[in-house]
Write a protein that holds these residues in place. Sequence first.
Motif, mmCIF file in Angstrom:
data_model
loop_
_atom_site.group_PDB
_atom_site.id
_atom_site.type_symbol
_atom_site.label_atom_id
_atom_site.label_comp_id
_atom_site.label_asym_id
_atom_site.label_seq_id
_atom_site.Cartn_x
_atom_site.Cartn_y
_atom_site.Cartn_z
ATOM 1 N N GLN A 26 -16.524 22.782 53.531
ATOM 2 C CA GLN A 26 -17.087 24.115 53.346
ATOM 3 C C GLN A 26 -16.170 25.180 53.932
ATOM 4 O O GLN A 26 -16.057 26.281 53.396
ATOM 5 N N GLU A 27 -15.506 24.847 55.024
ATOM 6 C CA GLU A 27 -14.567 25.783 55.636
ATOM 7 C C GLU A 27 -13.444 26.160 54.677
ATOM 8 O O GLU A 27 -13.012 27.318 54.616
ATOM 9 N N SER A 74 -17.145 17.131 59.753
ATOM 10 C CA SER A 74 -16.387 18.222 60.364
ATOM 11 C C SER A 74 -14.889 17.966 60.348
ATOM 12 O O SER A 74 -14.098 18.865 60.628
ATOM 13 N N ASP A 92 -16.352 15.825 50.480
ATOM 14 C CA ASP A 92 -17.767 16.179 50.374
ATOM 15 C C ASP A 92 -18.399 15.392 49.229
ATOM 16 O O ASP A 92 -17.768 15.180 48.192
ATOM 17 N N TYR A 148 -26.970 26.330 52.027
ATOM 18 C CA TYR A 148 -25.678 25.743 52.361
ATOM 19 C C TYR A 148 -25.324 25.926 53.828
ATOM 20 O O TYR A 148 -24.585 25.116 54.399
ATOM 21 N N THR A 205 -24.233 22.638 56.003
ATOM 22 C CA THR A 205 -22.951 22.527 56.703
ATOM 23 C C THR A 205 -23.112 22.003 58.125
ATOM 24 O O THR A 205 -22.167 21.465 58.705
ATOM 25 N N SER A 259 -22.584 18.345 57.636
ATOM 26 C CA SER A 259 -21.437 17.937 56.827
ATOM 27 C C SER A 259 -20.313 17.418 57.715
ATOM 28 O O SER A 259 -20.220 17.796 58.886
ATOM 29 N N MET A 315 -19.137 23.836 61.508
ATOM 30 C CA MET A 315 -19.098 23.961 60.051
ATOM 31 C C MET A 315 -18.309 22.810 59.464
ATOM 32 O O MET A 315 -17.283 22.395 60.009
ATOM 33 N N GLY A 316 -18.752 22.265 58.322
ATOM 34 C CA GLY A 316 -18.039 21.182 57.685
ATOM 35 C C GLY A 316 -16.661 21.618 57.230
ATOM 36 O O GLY A 316 -16.462 22.776 56.809
#
Length: 213
Positions: free
Chosen positions: A5-6, A35, A163, A26, A30, A33, A1-2
């Motif tokens: 986003q986390e 990391s 991002d 999304y 991710t 995305s 997961m990016g």
Amino acid sequence: MGRFQELAFTPLVKQHQQEHGSRRQYERMTEHSPSGNTLARDEQAFIALRDSFYMASVSETGWPYVQHRGGPKGFVRVIEPGLLGFADLRGNKQYISLGNFDHDARVALFFMDYPNQTRLKVLGRVEVHEHDSETPALIESFRPTDKSSVIERVILVHVEAFDWNCPQHITPRYTAEEIQQVIAPLSQRLAKLDAENAKLREELHARSKIERT
């Protein structure tokens, strides 16, 4: 997961995404995305060309505070791939962001490229240098060419996540410098035409003078 986003996609955020039909989209995004917290070449180049950014901090009352910062292109420097820095110049002396950082070092930066409808979001933690032993050297390294500007401190931002945002709804805007670059060829063409017209007027005037004699 990016990493972004986390931090940003909390359970309540995901709940709204699910409700409005964007959660699956999304989840796919991710996977591709960033990391970690390391700014790649594209992010570094983008930041180096910016002449302003927006900075959000959190106050002791829990209210967010957004401040605009501006300067010459490159005034925000990528010191390392995970570390940004900029000189904090003397301003209106409210020190709201500075006080907020004493309470909570977390910060959100928003870098905009209006002409190309592009934006970069950065989450990080602030490190303020004002009274410590590192301050004089940092201030000297960030000193602008405009000697009238007074640097009160240097603010470093340790990147936690970043991002790229979609270009939708970004209204293109242009600085005076950018407008000059666009119209420069037209200005040169007009100047050439003016010179040609002036020469033709001189020739017509000279011919008319000869015909009268």
